[in-house]
Design a protein around this motif. Structure first.
Motif, PDB file in Angstrom:
ATOM      1  N   THR A 164       0.811  -1.226   0.000  1.00  0.00           N
ATOM      2  CA  THR A 164       0.000   0.000   0.000  1.00  0.00           C
ATOM      3  C   THR A 164       0.844   1.275   0.000  1.00  0.00           C
ATOM      4  OG1 THR A 164      -0.159  -0.058   2.428  1.00  0.00           O
ATOM      5  CG2 THR A 164      -1.936  -1.104   1.167  1.00  0.00           C
ATOM      6  N   ARG A 165       2.089   1.192   0.545  1.00  0.00           N
ATOM      7  CA  ARG A 165       2.879   2.408   0.698  1.00  0.00           C
ATOM      8  C   ARG A 165       4.328   2.257   0.241  1.00  0.00           C
ATOM      9  NH1 ARG A 165       0.472   6.057   4.151  1.00  0.00           N
ATOM     10  NH2 ARG A 165       2.473   6.913   4.828  1.00  0.00           N
ATOM     11  N   PRO A 288      10.591   4.636   6.519  1.00  0.00           N
ATOM     12  CA  PRO A 288       9.784   5.842   6.718  1.00  0.00           C
ATOM     13  C   PRO A 288       8.383   5.756   6.143  1.00  0.00           C
ATOM     14  CG  PRO A 288      11.487   6.213   5.069  1.00  0.00           C
ATOM     15  CD  PRO A 288      11.784   4.888   5.693  1.00  0.00           C
ATOM     16  N   HIS A 289       8.197   4.923   5.119  1.00  0.00           N
ATOM     17  CA  HIS A 289       6.859   4.823   4.533  1.00  0.00           C
ATOM     18  C   HIS A 289       5.892   4.052   5.418  1.00  0.00           C
ATOM     19  CE1 HIS A 289       9.489   1.648   3.023  1.00  0.00           C
ATOM     20  NE2 HIS A 289       8.436   0.864   2.878  1.00  0.00           N
ATOM     21  N   ALA A 290       6.401   3.435   6.496  1.00  0.00           N
ATOM     22  CA  ALA A 290       5.511   2.771   7.457  1.00  0.00           C
ATOM     23  C   ALA A 290       4.880   3.776   8.421  1.00  0.00           C
ATOM     24  CB  ALA A 290       6.273   1.706   8.236  1.00  0.00           C
ATOM     25  N   LEU A 291       5.357   5.030   8.396  1.00  0.00           N
ATOM     26  CA  LEU A 291       4.727   6.086   9.188  1.00  0.00           C
ATOM     27  C   LEU A 291       3.662   6.781   8.343  1.00  0.00           C
ATOM     28  CD1 LEU A 291       7.414   5.898  10.990  1.00  0.00           C
ATOM     29  CD2 LEU A 291       6.967   8.311  11.463  1.00  0.00           C
ATOM     30  N   LYS A 302       9.888  17.378   6.290  1.00  0.00           N
ATOM     31  CA  LYS A 302       9.879  15.926   6.471  1.00  0.00           C
ATOM     32  C   LYS A 302      10.970  15.299   5.612  1.00  0.00           C
ATOM     33  CE  LYS A 302       4.825  16.043   6.947  1.00  0.00           C
ATOM     34  NZ  LYS A 302       4.575  17.347   6.282  1.00  0.00           N
ATOM     35  N   ILE A 303      11.856  14.530   6.256  1.00  0.00           N
ATOM     36  CA  ILE A 303      12.941  13.842   5.562  1.00  0.00           C
ATOM     37  C   ILE A 303      12.841  12.350   5.863  1.00  0.00           C
ATOM     38  CG2 ILE A 303      15.454  13.601   5.321  1.00  0.00           C
ATOM     39  CD1 ILE A 303      15.707  16.499   6.295  1.00  0.00           C
ATOM     40  N   GLY A 304      12.814  11.528   4.812  1.00  0.00           N
ATOM     41  CA  GLY A 304      12.759  10.077   4.976  1.00  0.00           C
ATOM     42  C   GLY A 304      14.047   9.430   4.486  1.00  0.00           C
ATOM     43  N   ILE A 305      14.599   8.530   5.288  1.00  0.00           N
ATOM     44  CA  ILE A 305      15.840   7.831   4.938  1.00  0.00           C
ATOM     45  C   ILE A 305      15.555   6.339   4.904  1.00  0.00           C
ATOM     46  CG2 ILE A 305      18.275   7.488   5.517  1.00  0.00           C
ATOM     47  CD1 ILE A 305      17.956   9.918   7.460  1.00  0.00           C
ATOM     48  N   HIS A 313      10.798   6.637  -4.777  1.00  0.00           N
ATOM     49  CA  HIS A 313       9.562   7.266  -5.256  1.00  0.00           C
ATOM     50  C   HIS A 313       8.405   7.160  -4.254  1.00  0.00           C
ATOM     51  CE1 HIS A 313      11.151   8.413  -9.127  1.00  0.00           C
ATOM     52  NE2 HIS A 313      11.626   7.193  -9.301  1.00  0.00           N
ATOM     53  N   PRO A 314       8.146   5.987  -3.642  1.00  0.00           N
ATOM     54  CA  PRO A 314       7.081   5.936  -2.630  1.00  0.00           C
ATOM     55  C   PRO A 314       7.329   6.881  -1.457  1.00  0.00           C
ATOM     56  CG  PRO A 314       7.667   3.717  -3.323  1.00  0.00           C
ATOM     57  CD  PRO A 314       8.687   4.643  -3.922  1.00  0.00           C
ATOM     58  N   ILE A 315       8.597   7.033  -1.054  1.00  0.00           N
ATOM     59  CA  ILE A 315       8.901   7.937   0.064  1.00  0.00           C
ATOM     60  C   ILE A 315       8.748   9.394  -0.368  1.00  0.00           C
ATOM     61  CG2 ILE A 315      10.743   8.732   1.620  1.00  0.00           C
ATOM     62  CD1 ILE A 315      11.773   5.824   1.570  1.00  0.00           C
ATOM     63  N   LYS A 316       9.204   9.702  -1.570  1.00  0.00           N
ATOM     64  CA  LYS A 316       9.134  11.074  -2.069  1.00  0.00           C
ATOM     65  C   LYS A 316       7.686  11.557  -2.183  1.00  0.00           C
ATOM     66  CE  LYS A 316      11.021  14.794  -3.898  1.00  0.00           C
ATOM     67  NZ  LYS A 316      11.809  15.735  -3.085  1.00  0.00           N
ATOM     68  N   GLU A 317       6.754  10.637  -2.356  1.00  0.00           N
ATOM     69  CA  GLU A 317       5.338  11.012  -2.454  1.00  0.00           C
ATOM     70  C   GLU A 317       4.806  11.597  -1.148  1.00  0.00           C
ATOM     71  OE1 GLU A 317       3.170   7.603  -3.727  1.00  0.00           O
ATOM     72  OE2 GLU A 317       4.084   7.541  -5.721  1.00  0.00           O
TER      73      GLU A 317
END
Length: 358
Positions: A164-165, A288-291, A302-305, A313-317
């Motif tokens: 989903t994410r 990070p996409h689990a948050l 917001k910064i995801g690593i 791409h999923p994180i950048k969304e």
């Protein structure tokens, strides 16, 4: 349908057996099956053997191959590692499962504790392999029903997050090796000039936390930080708890969201905590996409690593900046202390010249 390469159920079974504490794994298949996983697990102290199935064994049966491999592995572990009764996982492969090999044939061997896992690459999502390993452990009395149900729930949630994410949400996601590293560092420099407060969130999968904690440790040197982490030392199998304890020796957590194997569900709690904090930026390291970061009801940077070029791409969304740490998992295997990350090292070098540490 997913058309880009995905993690293998065979590999997932092998890692789960590692978490259970096996001394060795026998892959019942050709010597080339899951080659990379086998090599990486050797770095973590698990001896990996294969039954070396060839075309002749595929046609006429491979039971004798498995017997020879098991005899050899037991003798090796007793002589080289001085293990009186070693624990050995036997993991299926496409070849052995297609021809109907019985992995439970040698389970009553008095010389070792044998954990068979009947799995192959077509078994389904990668987490299916881990669940099958837990099913075998439950059947053999190595874990209890409560831990089995907990593990099964978390593994299914992990698959749900990816579908989903994460990188299984689309049929094909092009790998991206260029990330937002320079832009993120520029944003952090600007925040430092404003004396900003940063929420550092570690939401990492198992031993990858050794690396993903590093950039957060660096941020704590230069910023006023509040730390949130899935480092509960009372959750998970023994190895998971030890890893959490090791990381807590280096990374002080103000809030604990759960265990290192609970990363699919700890994101919800992290966001609840974040909504009660007065911060200017949120840096999430690990998965990070689990948050559900979009649920934060304030305007923050917001910064995801994360690891893997298909996760960009999923994180950048859902984040302003996405940072990719390549080969994070390979770098942490066998480690018991913090491993330096690319982003953390560059960040430390850049900020050291620009600002004074706290």
């Amino acid at each position: 349908m997913i058309y880009h390469p995905r993690p293998s159920p065979i590999a997932a079974a092998m890692y789960q057996l590692r978490d259970l504490g096996v001394d060795a794994i026998i892959l019942h298949g050709p010597s080339g099956c899951c080659f990379r996983t086998a090599r990486l697990l050797e770095l973590d102290g698990v001896r990996v053997f294969t039954s070396n199935i060839d075309e002749n064994a595929i046609v006429f049966g491979a039971s004798e191959n498995l017997k020879r491999a098991l005899d050899y592995a037991i003798n090796y572990l007793k002589n080289e590692l001085k293990k009186e009764k070693p624990m050995i996982g036997i993991v299926g492969t496409c070849a052995s499962m297609i021809i109907g090999e019985d992995l439970w044939e040698f389970v009553n061997d008095d010389r070792a504790i044998i954990i068979p896992v009947e799995v192959h690459s077509g078994s389904g999502d990668n987490t299916v392999g881990a669940i099958k390993a837990m099913e075998s452990a439950l059947k053999l009395g190595i874990i209890d029903e409560k831990e089995f149900e907990r593990q099964k729930f978390l593994l299914k949630k992990a698959t749900e997050i990816e579908k989903t994410r994460g990188m299984a949400k689309k049929e094909y996601i092009k790998p991206t090796y260029d990330d937002d590293l320079n832009e993120a560092i520029k944003a952090l420099k600007g925040l430092k000039k404003k004396n900003a407060k940063i929420a550092c969130v570690l939401n990492a999968k198992k031993e990858t936390a050794y690396l993903f904690a590093h950039p957060l440790i660096v941020l704590n040197k230069y910023f006023n930080c509040v730390n949130i982490a899935n480092l509960d030392t009372n959750k998970g199998l023994p190895k998971i708890r030890r890893d959490a304890k090791n990381i807590l020796n280096r990374f002080k957590a103000d809030y604990i969201t759960g265990g290192l194997d609970e990363y699919p569900i700890t994101g919800e709690k992290a966001v609840e905590i974040l909504n009660d904090l007065d911060v200017d930026a949120v840096v999430v390291s690990g998965v990070p996409h689990a948050l559900p970061i979009e649920k934060i009801d304030k305007d923050v940077v917001k910064i995801g690593i994360s690891d893997g070029p298909r996760t960009y791409h999923p994180i950048k969304e859902i984040y302003n900046y996405a940072i990719v740490e390549l080969d994070a998992h390979a770098k942490v295997l066998g480690k018991r202390d913090i491993v330096k990350s690319r982003f953390g090292e560059i960040l430390d070098y850049t900020l050291r010249d620009a600002v004074q540490p706290l």
